[in-house]
Each structure stands twice: as C-alpha cells, then as structure tokens.
Design an enzyme around this catalytic site. Structure first.
Site: not given
Length: 140
Positions: A88, A117
C-alpha cells in the site's frame, strides 16, 4: 419466454474493483461493492462496522491530503474468500510511504462483508523514513 442471465463477478474481480475505486477516490463505487453489514478490521486501528461507517471512513480518506494506491503482489480466492499480498502507498505531496499489507476479504452474494488487513507498524515506520529520505533527495 426470455431467459435473463445474471452476471456474477468472481470474488477477485470484486476486490480489485474495490481497490480501483479507492485509488480514484470513488467512495460511492467502493461502498456499493460492500454489504450493508460490512466489517473492516485494520491492525490495531478501530474496527469499522457497517456500510455507513465505511462510507464515512473512505470519504474522510478521499477528502484528506493523502493519496492511496496499492500494488498487488499476489491475490488468490477460494470461493468467497480472497487473500491479498500487496504494497500500500500513502502519498502527501512528495512524500510516499509504502508498506507491506496482507488482506483477507470475505464476500457474500458478490459484496464484501469482511475486510481484514494485517501490517506491521515497524514496516510503516521504515516506509516513512525511506519516503522522507527520498522526498528530501527529490527522488519521491
């Protein structure tokens, strides 16, 4: 009699579309891919419960100076469960913070019902330091 064929997207496609919507800050599309009772768990952060709360969280991200992107390294599905390994990226101006994330998505009827996550804050700190050095050197 005419037969109507319902198009059913596979679970991986739904998750990829969800990330694409987040990347272009299309909160309405991202939330449309979620079930009304969606739950988003993010390592050590508060759990987001329900589509309304998801809309608020994603809208806040879209309105912030942060830009979001993700690079998938691996994505696999077993039915309605999708596992992701990705990097990310959170960017503000010339600062780009990149960190490793593993995600688990569960879907029901083509909608995301759970998004978990997992990441390391140490990895986020490392990505921040690297991002600051690159920004300072003009290599953002």
């Amino acid at each position: 009699m005419t037969e109507v064929t319902e198009l059913h997207e596979d679970s991986i496609t739904v998750v990829r579309e969800f990330f694409a919507a987040m990347t272009i800050e299309d909160t309405a599309e991202a939330v449309a891919l979620c079930a009304p009772d969606v739950v988003w768990r993010n390592t050590t952060l508060p759990t987001v419960r329900g589509a309304t709360a998801m809309r608020r969280a994603l809208t806040a991200l879209a309105r912030s100076p942060l830009q979001f992107a993700a690079d998938f390294h691996a994505i696999a599905a077993d039915g309605d469960t999708v596992l992701t390994q990705r990097t990310d990226h959170l960017s503000v101006g010339p600062l780009r913070i990149s960190f490793w994330v593993c995600g688990t998505f569960e879907l029901r009827d083509g909608k995301i019902t759970r998004w978990d996550d997992y990441f390391s804050w140490e990895n986020v700190l490392r990505g921040t330091v690297i991002g600051l050095v690159r920004a300072a050197l003009g290599r953002g």
